[in-house]
Structure formats: structure tokens, C-alpha cells
Write a protein that holds these residues in place. Structure first.
Motif, PDB file in Angstrom:
ATOM      1  N   GLY A  72       0.831  -1.191   0.000  1.00  0.00           N
ATOM      2  CA  GLY A  72       0.000   0.000   0.000  1.00  0.00           C
ATOM      3  C   GLY A  72       0.867   1.242   0.000  1.00  0.00           C
ATOM      4  N   PRO A  73       0.233   2.389  -0.099  1.00  0.00           N
ATOM      5  CA  PRO A  73       1.003   3.629  -0.159  1.00  0.00           C
ATOM      6  C   PRO A  73       1.668   3.932   1.179  1.00  0.00           C
ATOM      7  CG  PRO A  73      -1.346   4.104  -0.090  1.00  0.00           C
ATOM      8  CD  PRO A  73      -1.199   2.612  -0.213  1.00  0.00           C
ATOM      9  N   THR A  74       2.854   4.472   1.102  1.00  0.00           N
ATOM     10  CA  THR A  74       3.574   4.883   2.310  1.00  0.00           C
ATOM     11  C   THR A  74       3.241   6.346   2.585  1.00  0.00           C
ATOM     12  OG1 THR A  74       5.503   5.628   1.072  1.00  0.00           O
ATOM     13  CG2 THR A  74       5.476   3.301   1.768  1.00  0.00           C
ATOM     14  N   GLN A  75       3.651   6.824   3.749  1.00  0.00           N
ATOM     15  CA  GLN A  75       3.431   8.240   4.062  1.00  0.00           C
ATOM     16  C   GLN A  75       4.155   9.126   3.056  1.00  0.00           C
ATOM     17  OE1 GLN A  75       4.517   9.034   8.124  1.00  0.00           O
ATOM     18  NE2 GLN A  75       2.438   8.623   8.848  1.00  0.00           N
ATOM     19  N   GLU A  76       5.322   8.679   2.624  1.00  0.00           N
ATOM     20  CA  GLU A  76       6.078   9.440   1.630  1.00  0.00           C
ATOM     21  C   GLU A  76       5.298   9.550   0.313  1.00  0.00           C
ATOM     22  OE1 GLU A  76      10.233   8.950  -0.838  1.00  0.00           O
ATOM     23  OE2 GLU A  76      10.171   8.190   1.223  1.00  0.00           O
ATOM     24  N   ASP A  77       4.674   8.438  -0.109  1.00  0.00           N
ATOM     25  CA  ASP A  77       3.858   8.454  -1.325  1.00  0.00           C
ATOM     26  C   ASP A  77       2.692   9.429  -1.189  1.00  0.00           C
ATOM     27  OD1 ASP A  77       5.459   6.441  -2.399  1.00  0.00           O
ATOM     28  OD2 ASP A  77       4.117   4.836  -1.722  1.00  0.00           O
ATOM     29  N   LEU A  78       2.024   9.375  -0.035  1.00  0.00           N
ATOM     30  CA  LEU A  78       0.861  10.242   0.177  1.00  0.00           C
ATOM     31  C   LEU A  78       1.272  11.711   0.230  1.00  0.00           C
ATOM     32  CD1 LEU A  78      -1.076   8.079   2.781  1.00  0.00           C
ATOM     33  CD2 LEU A  78      -1.523   8.309   0.335  1.00  0.00           C
ATOM     34  N   ARG A  79       2.424  12.006   0.840  1.00  0.00           N
ATOM     35  CA  ARG A  79       2.906  13.390   0.875  1.00  0.00           C
ATOM     36  C   ARG A  79       3.236  13.893  -0.534  1.00  0.00           C
ATOM     37  NH1 ARG A  79       6.312  11.737   5.435  1.00  0.00           N
ATOM     38  NH2 ARG A  79       5.086  12.135   7.300  1.00  0.00           N
TER      39      ARG A  79
END
Length: 94
Positions: free
Chosen positions: A42-49
Motif C-alpha cells: 500500500g502507499p507509504t506516508q512518503e507516497d501520500l505526501r
């Protein structure tokens, strides 16, 4: 889906076929093995940022293909599943 999307009636999916693979391996020259599909974390916090920054800056906006009232949500899903959507289908809730 209780069986993770496998064949209907096969609750254990690929796990049930592993003993069969081991049995067949005893009688054939080729080695049979099971392939475990990679499960994305799933998406990481870095991806979401990385996605949030252009959204907040207003440089990334979604493309809306059609808008459907809640009563016609099934029509919206059919449109998306048909592959003809050129953007997002939006369901409006009163």
C-alpha cells in the motif's frame, strides 16, 4: 469474498493445491512449484505526501467524467466497469 477471490467452493485457494504439487513432484521430472503473488504493502506516508503537495498547491486536479445522483450509483459503476470512463465518476449525495 471469503476465499480471497479464488474459485467458488475452494475456501483454501492455492494452499489446498500445495500438497498436490508435492505429490506430483515425486513422479515427474519437471519441478512444479507454487507462485506466491506479491501483495503490495500500500502507499507509504512518503507516497501520500508526494501526492498531497500538488493537490494542496492546486496543480493536481481530478478529471470528472460524469456525475451521478446517489439513486443512479449502479449506473455510474456500470459506466466505469465498461471501460468507457475518461475520468472519475462522481456520486453526489443529497
Amino acid at each position: 469474498m471469503a476465499n480471497g477471490g479464488g474459485s467458488p467452493g475452494h475456501v483454501f485457494g492455492a494452499i489446498a493445491s500445495m500438497p498436490r504439487v508435492l505429490l506430483v513432484n515425486a513422479f515427474v521430472r519437471q519441478r512444479l512449484t507454487t507462485i506466491t503473488p506479491a501483495v503490495p504493502a500500500g502507499p507509504t506516508q512518503e507516497d501520500l505526501r508526494a501526492v498531497a503537495a500538488p493537490i494542496e498547491a492546486g496543480t493536481l486536479t481530478p478529471v470528472v467524467d460524469r456525475t451521478y445522483p446517489l439513486a443512479e450509483a449502479a449506473d455510474g459503476l456500470r459506466h466505469v466497469e465498461s471501460g468507457h470512463a475518461h475520468g472519475k465518476a462522481v456520486i453526489t449525495v443529497p
